[in-house]
Write a protein that holds these residues in place. Structure first.
Motif, short mmCIF file in Angstrom:
data_model
loop_
_atom_site.label_atom_id
_atom_site.label_comp_id
_atom_site.label_asym_id
_atom_site.label_seq_id
_atom_site.Cartn_x
_atom_site.Cartn_y
_atom_site.Cartn_z
N TRP A 169 -1.26 -11.43 -8.24
CA TRP A 169 -0.25 -10.47 -7.78
C TRP A 169 -0.10 -10.51 -6.26
N PHE A 170 -1.23 -10.39 -5.54
CA PHE A 170 -1.15 -10.26 -4.09
C PHE A 170 -0.89 -11.58 -3.37
N LEU A 171 -1.31 -12.69 -3.94
CA LEU A 171 -1.15 -13.97 -3.26
C LEU A 171 0.08 -14.75 -3.73
N ILE A 172 0.58 -14.45 -4.92
CA ILE A 172 1.71 -15.21 -5.46
C ILE A 172 2.91 -14.32 -5.75
N ALA A 173 2.71 -13.30 -6.59
CA ALA A 173 3.84 -12.50 -7.07
C ALA A 173 4.53 -11.74 -5.93
N GLU A 174 3.76 -10.96 -5.16
CA GLU A 174 4.39 -10.17 -4.09
C GLU A 174 5.06 -11.03 -3.02
N PRO A 175 4.41 -12.12 -2.55
CA PRO A 175 5.12 -12.97 -1.58
C PRO A 175 6.42 -13.54 -2.12
N LEU A 176 6.45 -13.92 -3.40
CA LEU A 176 7.67 -14.44 -3.98
C LEU A 176 8.75 -13.36 -4.06
N ILE A 177 8.34 -12.15 -4.44
CA ILE A 177 9.29 -11.04 -4.50
C ILE A 177 9.84 -10.72 -3.12
N SER A 178 8.98 -10.77 -2.10
CA SER A 178 9.41 -10.44 -0.75
C SER A 178 10.42 -11.45 -0.20
N VAL A 179 10.33 -12.70 -0.66
CA VAL A 179 11.28 -13.70 -0.22
C VAL A 179 12.68 -13.36 -0.71
N ARG A 180 12.77 -12.87 -1.94
CA ARG A 180 14.07 -12.61 -2.56
C ARG A 180 14.53 -11.17 -2.30
N TYR A 181 13.59 -10.24 -2.32
CA TYR A 181 13.94 -8.82 -2.15
C TYR A 181 13.03 -8.22 -1.08
N ASP A 182 13.31 -8.52 0.17
CA ASP A 182 12.43 -8.14 1.27
C ASP A 182 12.28 -6.62 1.38
N HIS A 183 13.38 -5.89 1.28
CA HIS A 183 13.33 -4.43 1.41
C HIS A 183 12.54 -3.80 0.28
N PHE A 184 12.76 -4.27 -0.95
CA PHE A 184 12.05 -3.73 -2.11
C PHE A 184 10.55 -4.00 -2.02
N ALA A 185 10.18 -5.15 -1.43
CA ALA A 185 8.77 -5.53 -1.36
C ALA A 185 7.95 -4.54 -0.54
N ASN A 186 8.60 -3.81 0.39
CA ASN A 186 7.87 -2.82 1.19
C ASN A 186 7.30 -1.70 0.33
N TYR A 187 7.85 -1.51 -0.86
CA TYR A 187 7.40 -0.42 -1.73
C TYR A 187 6.41 -0.90 -2.79
N LEU A 188 6.07 -2.16 -2.78
CA LEU A 188 5.07 -2.69 -3.71
C LEU A 188 3.67 -2.37 -3.18
N PRO A 189 2.63 -2.54 -4.00
CA PRO A 189 1.28 -2.17 -3.54
C PRO A 189 0.87 -2.84 -2.24
N GLY A 190 1.05 -4.15 -2.13
CA GLY A 190 0.67 -4.83 -0.90
C GLY A 190 1.49 -4.38 0.29
N GLY A 191 2.79 -4.14 0.08
CA GLY A 191 3.64 -3.67 1.16
C GLY A 191 3.24 -2.30 1.67
N SER A 192 2.91 -1.41 0.76
CA SER A 192 2.49 -0.07 1.18
C SER A 192 1.15 -0.11 1.90
N LEU A 193 0.26 -1.02 1.47
CA LEU A 193 -1.02 -1.17 2.15
C LEU A 193 -0.83 -1.69 3.57
N ASP A 194 0.04 -2.68 3.74
CA ASP A 194 0.34 -3.20 5.08
C ASP A 194 0.92 -2.11 5.97
N ALA A 195 1.81 -1.30 5.41
CA ALA A 195 2.42 -0.23 6.19
C ALA A 195 1.40 0.83 6.58
N LEU A 196 0.46 1.11 5.70
CA LEU A 196 -0.55 2.14 5.97
C LEU A 196 -1.52 1.69 7.05
N THR A 197 -1.85 0.41 7.09
CA THR A 197 -2.89 -0.08 8.00
C THR A 197 -2.34 -0.77 9.23
N ARG A 198 -1.02 -0.75 9.44
CA ARG A 198 -0.47 -1.45 10.59
C ARG A 198 -0.93 -0.79 11.89
#
Length: 243
Positions: A169-198
């Motif tokens: 999920w974190f190494l393959i699925a989310e990066p692929l989703i972010s390529v196609r749907y960058d804005h939506f990826a911010n709301y996925l688990p990895g995106g929210s974690l990045d936003a919380l710890t930035r």
């Protein structure tokens, strides 16, 4: 408290696995902090922010350890005895979630201390309020992701399956989703974690910065919702499944 103590005792009976995780985390934190703090571009304050960012590595280790806290018993077949001693399975899972959160905070603290000690040999350490706040957010992320890992372990009840699912999920699925749907990826688990710890100072509840569509505290709510949701699914799965 009896169940929490029992979970702590179970962790102590698997010292080699825990020690390997801790040593691996310390090694990565030391190497990462040393590499960033030795950079010549930027002031000591900017390099200190970069060194603190190395502590986010601990969240992945917390996620893995959370999975292990639950799936160890399924792997070794001791979960049956545990449920016989305490038939209320939700209490058993609650104790495991609490222990996972505690271990997640401990892992992030170890990582941050290792990063700061290493950086202190290369730059001056003078932590600001925003940097202390960032370390608190990293510790919170470690606790949440450890609970998420424990919930995933309870849901899948397979150590290998849960760990593979995490990496896929974190190494393959989310990066692929972010390529196609960058804005939506911010709301996925990895995106929210990045936003919380930035890195940086906290912003208002809904304010966006650094390319995110929401503020830091909103990120904490989203990340917490993922952790609680997966933990709830893991509890339901444990209650309704045979062991």
């Amino acid at each position: 408290m009896r169940l929490v103590y029992a979970e702590l005792l179970k962790i102590r009976t698997a010292p080699r696995t825990t020690l390997v995780l801790v040593l691996g985390l310390v090694a990565l934190s030391v190497l990462g902090s040393g590499s960033t703090a030795s950079g010549q571009d930027g002031s000591d304050e900017a390099l200190l922010w970069d060194a603190l960012s190395v502590g986010t590595t601990a969240t992945l280790f917390a996620l893995i350890l959370g999975i292990l806290v639950v799936t160890w018993e399924y792997r070794h077949g001791t979960i049956t005895q545990t449920y016989l001693v305490t038939p209320r399975r939700e209490r058993v899972l609650a104790a495991k979630y609490g222990m996972s959160a505690t271990l997640g905070v401990a892992l992030t603290a170890i990582s941050l201390v290792a990063a700061l000690v290493t950086a202190s040999f290369l730059i001056s350490i003078d932590l600001t309020g925003g940097q202390w706040e960032m370390m608190g957010r990293i510790a919170l992320a470690g606790a949440l992701w450890a609970v998420l890992g424990a919930g995933l372990g309870g849901l899948l009840q397979s150590q290998v399956g849960a760990i593979v699912a995490v990496f896929v999920w974190f190494l393959i699925a989310e990066p692929l989703i972010s390529v196609r749907y960058d804005h939506f990826a911010n709301y996925l688990p990895g995106g929210s974690l990045d936003a919380l710890t930035r890195r940086g100072e906290p912003v208002s509840f809904g304010e966006a910065d650094q390319g995110y569509s929401y503020g830091i505290w909103t990120a904490g709510i989203i990340a917490g919702a993922y952790a609680v949701g997966v933990a709830a699914l893991g509890t339901i799965s444990a209650i309704w499944r045979d062991v």
